[in-house]
Design a protein around this motif. Structure first.
Motif, PDB file in Angstrom:
ATOM      1  N   THR A   2      23.340 -55.900  45.975  1.00  0.00           N
ATOM      2  CA  THR A   2      23.941 -56.659  44.876  1.00  0.00           C
ATOM      3  C   THR A   2      25.289 -57.230  45.324  1.00  0.00           C
ATOM      4  OG1 THR A   2      23.066 -54.927  43.471  1.00  0.00           O
ATOM      5  CG2 THR A   2      24.558 -56.501  42.434  1.00  0.00           C
ATOM      6  N   MET A   3      25.525 -58.503  44.948  1.00  0.00           N
ATOM      7  CA  MET A   3      26.821 -59.111  45.266  1.00  0.00           C
ATOM      8  C   MET A   3      27.584 -59.212  43.967  1.00  0.00           C
ATOM      9  SD  MET A   3      25.251 -61.918  47.770  1.00  0.00           S
ATOM     10  CE  MET A   3      26.660 -62.833  48.287  1.00  0.00           C
ATOM     11  N   ASP A  27      22.086 -61.538  37.552  1.00  0.00           N
ATOM     12  CA  ASP A  27      21.923 -61.011  38.916  1.00  0.00           C
ATOM     13  C   ASP A  27      23.259 -60.872  39.659  1.00  0.00           C
ATOM     14  OD1 ASP A  27      22.199 -63.728  38.729  1.00  0.00           O
ATOM     15  OD2 ASP A  27      21.117 -64.149  40.593  1.00  0.00           O
ATOM     16  N   THR A  28      24.356 -61.329  39.021  1.00  0.00           N
ATOM     17  CA  THR A  28      25.684 -61.216  39.651  1.00  0.00           C
ATOM     18  C   THR A  28      26.597 -60.423  38.711  1.00  0.00           C
ATOM     19  OG1 THR A  28      25.324 -63.404  40.609  1.00  0.00           O
ATOM     20  CG2 THR A  28      27.564 -62.542  40.734  1.00  0.00           C
ATOM     21  N   PRO A  29      26.606 -59.095  38.810  1.00  0.00           N
ATOM     22  CA  PRO A  29      27.407 -58.313  37.876  1.00  0.00           C
ATOM     23  C   PRO A  29      28.903 -58.565  38.030  1.00  0.00           C
ATOM     24  CG  PRO A  29      26.290 -56.887  39.478  1.00  0.00           C
ATOM     25  CD  PRO A  29      25.873 -58.286  39.780  1.00  0.00           C
ATOM     26  N   LEU A  30      29.605 -58.628  36.904  1.00  0.00           N
ATOM     27  CA  LEU A  30      31.069 -58.775  36.950  1.00  0.00           C
ATOM     28  C   LEU A  30      31.687 -57.454  36.531  1.00  0.00           C
ATOM     29  CD1 LEU A  30      33.444 -61.499  36.389  1.00  0.00           C
ATOM     30  CD2 LEU A  30      33.679 -59.712  34.677  1.00  0.00           C
ATOM     31  N   ARG A  31      32.504 -56.890  37.374  1.00  0.00           N
ATOM     32  CA  ARG A  31      33.179 -55.627  37.077  1.00  0.00           C
ATOM     33  C   ARG A  31      34.624 -55.933  36.722  1.00  0.00           C
ATOM     34  NH1 ARG A  31      29.538 -51.522  39.258  1.00  0.00           N
ATOM     35  NH2 ARG A  31      30.911 -50.124  38.121  1.00  0.00           N
ATOM     36  N   ALA A  41      30.303 -53.774  47.696  1.00  0.00           N
ATOM     37  CA  ALA A  41      29.428 -54.735  47.011  1.00  0.00           C
ATOM     38  C   ALA A  41      30.210 -55.942  46.490  1.00  0.00           C
ATOM     39  CB  ALA A  41      28.728 -54.045  45.838  1.00  0.00           C
ATOM     40  N   ILE A  42      31.535 -55.835  46.494  1.00  0.00           N
ATOM     41  CA  ILE A  42      32.335 -56.922  45.883  1.00  0.00           C
ATOM     42  C   ILE A  42      32.524 -58.066  46.875  1.00  0.00           C
ATOM     43  CG2 ILE A  42      34.574 -57.517  44.908  1.00  0.00           C
ATOM     44  CD1 ILE A  42      34.552 -54.564  43.873  1.00  0.00           C
ATOM     45  N   ARG A  43      31.990 -59.219  46.487  1.00  0.00           N
ATOM     46  CA  ARG A  43      32.081 -60.399  47.368  1.00  0.00           C
ATOM     47  C   ARG A  43      33.093 -61.414  46.844  1.00  0.00           C
ATOM     48  NH1 ARG A  43      27.645 -60.216  50.985  1.00  0.00           N
ATOM     49  NH2 ARG A  43      27.183 -58.002  51.001  1.00  0.00           N
TER      50      ARG A  43
END
Ligand code: NDP
Ligand code: OXD
Length: 309
Positions: A2-3, A27-31, A41-43
């Motif tokens: 996951t990105m 599909d692109t989780p925001l934390r 995982a953080i891009r």
């Protein structure tokens, strides 16, 4: 793998960002910081001041500023291979157009003088002047300066702008570069500052600039606080060279309670609220840039590190 995107700025707005990301890009989780999950995982990092994180996230690919300005970033501490992208989204533009339009109209319609008359309970009309007789000049012909001029032009103001490189904007007299600066100032009754803060613009609004403006000109400052030499403005106002000022950005922020700007009767101060990123349109802008980045295209708002904006 996951990105994911990490958001580190105002947490209330962060919740809105997370909700919109979940809706539009599941599909692109925001934390939202500090809940960063797996750092590898953080891009993508979206932040106001991202330096510490930019140095520690091992797989980071892009740094996004949540604001239009990037002077708050210490670019030297953001690894050179990471593109830095400023916020270009319609919410910031709309807010700035509203703020500057109101300020210019308030100056043009003598509302500073009427406010003083009201305090003294004086009922006295001043002569109404056509908008065409009021020469507005905007420093900075970027995303915001251009949008502001396009709106002011519709009121009939005599519009001009100044930028580093030559620009063409319909109905706006465009000046470029240091050589044209004095001519631009000499024809400007209401000076609006919408420049980014760089080494070249720090302290730009000083006694020399105020002296070059026609006597009785006004200033609307919405760029960055350190561009204005406040003591020079106050001095120019005491001498009647500058009539009134609308100031949204100060140095420092917040403006200290004993600062003389607070008590000058023809200065109106707001706490850096001229505009702000709007969460919904900002998420759309970031998602479009993620798409571009993944497609190998240039992102909208990528800054030029050497220029500083
Ligand atoms: P842009 O980068 O789109 O435009 C900047 C403009 O300034 C360009 O026209 C550029 O010239 C010109 N410029 C930069 N340096 C110089 C220089 N040395 N001499 C002459 N012209 C110069 O920025 P935006 O319009 O998006 O934003 C402008 C600023 O507004 C932000 O950097 C920020 O500081 C401020 N801002 C304030 C807000 C508030 O709430 N008060 C909110 C949002 C932004 P050229 O076209 O040749 O590159
Ligand atoms: C910005 C600001 O740069 O809010 O976006 O000042």
């Amino acid at each position: 793998m996951t990105m994911s995107v990490l958001y580190k700025a105002d947490p209330v707005r962060g919740a809105v960002w997370a909700e919109r990301f979940a809706q539009l890009a599941p599909d692109t989780p925001l934390r939202v910081w500090p809940d960063i999950g797996d750092p590898s995982a953080i891009r993508y990092l979206v932040a106001w001041q991202p330096e510490d994180l930019a140095l520690t996230l091992p797989n980071l690919e892009v740094v996004f500023s949540v604001g239009a300005g990037v002077d708050q970033l210490d670019l030297a501490r953001i690894p050179a291979h990471l593109p830095v992208v400023r916020m270009i989204e319609p919410g910031i533009v709309d807010g700035m157009v509203e703020y500057v339009t109101e300020a210019v109209l308030a100056i043009h319609r003598d509302l500073f003088d009427y406010a003083l008359q009201q305090q003294a309970r004086v009922w006295k009309a001043m002569q109404l002047r056509p908008a065409a007789s009021c020469r507005v000049g905007v420093l900075g012909l970027g995303m915001l300066g251009t949008a502001v001029l396009e709106r002011l032009r519709l009121f009939g103001f005599a519009c001009a702008g100044w930028s580093r490189s030559p620009r063409e904007i319909e109905g706006v007299e465009c000046f470029a570069g240091d050589a044209a600066f004095d001519a631009f100032l000499a024809r400007t009754d209401v000076l609006v500052c919408l420049l980014p803060l760089t080494d070249a613009t720090r302290g730009l609004l000083d006694r020399r600039v105020f002296a070059m403006l026609p006597k009785g000109a006004s200033v609307v400052h919405v760029g960055r606080g350190p561009q204005l030499v406040a003591a020079d403005l106050l001095d120019a106002m005491d001498r009647g060279q500058i009539h009134s000022a609308v100031i949204d950005v100060t140095d420092p922020e917040p403006l200290p309670v004993d600062h003389p700007l607070w008590t000058q009767p023809r200065v109106r101060i707001t706490p850096h609220i001229a505009s702000a990123t709007r969460a919904d349109t900002a998420v759309d802008a970031v998602l479009e840039n993620l798409r571009r980045h993944r497609a190998g295209e240039r992102m909208i708002g990528e800054i030029d590190r050497t220029r500083g904006y």
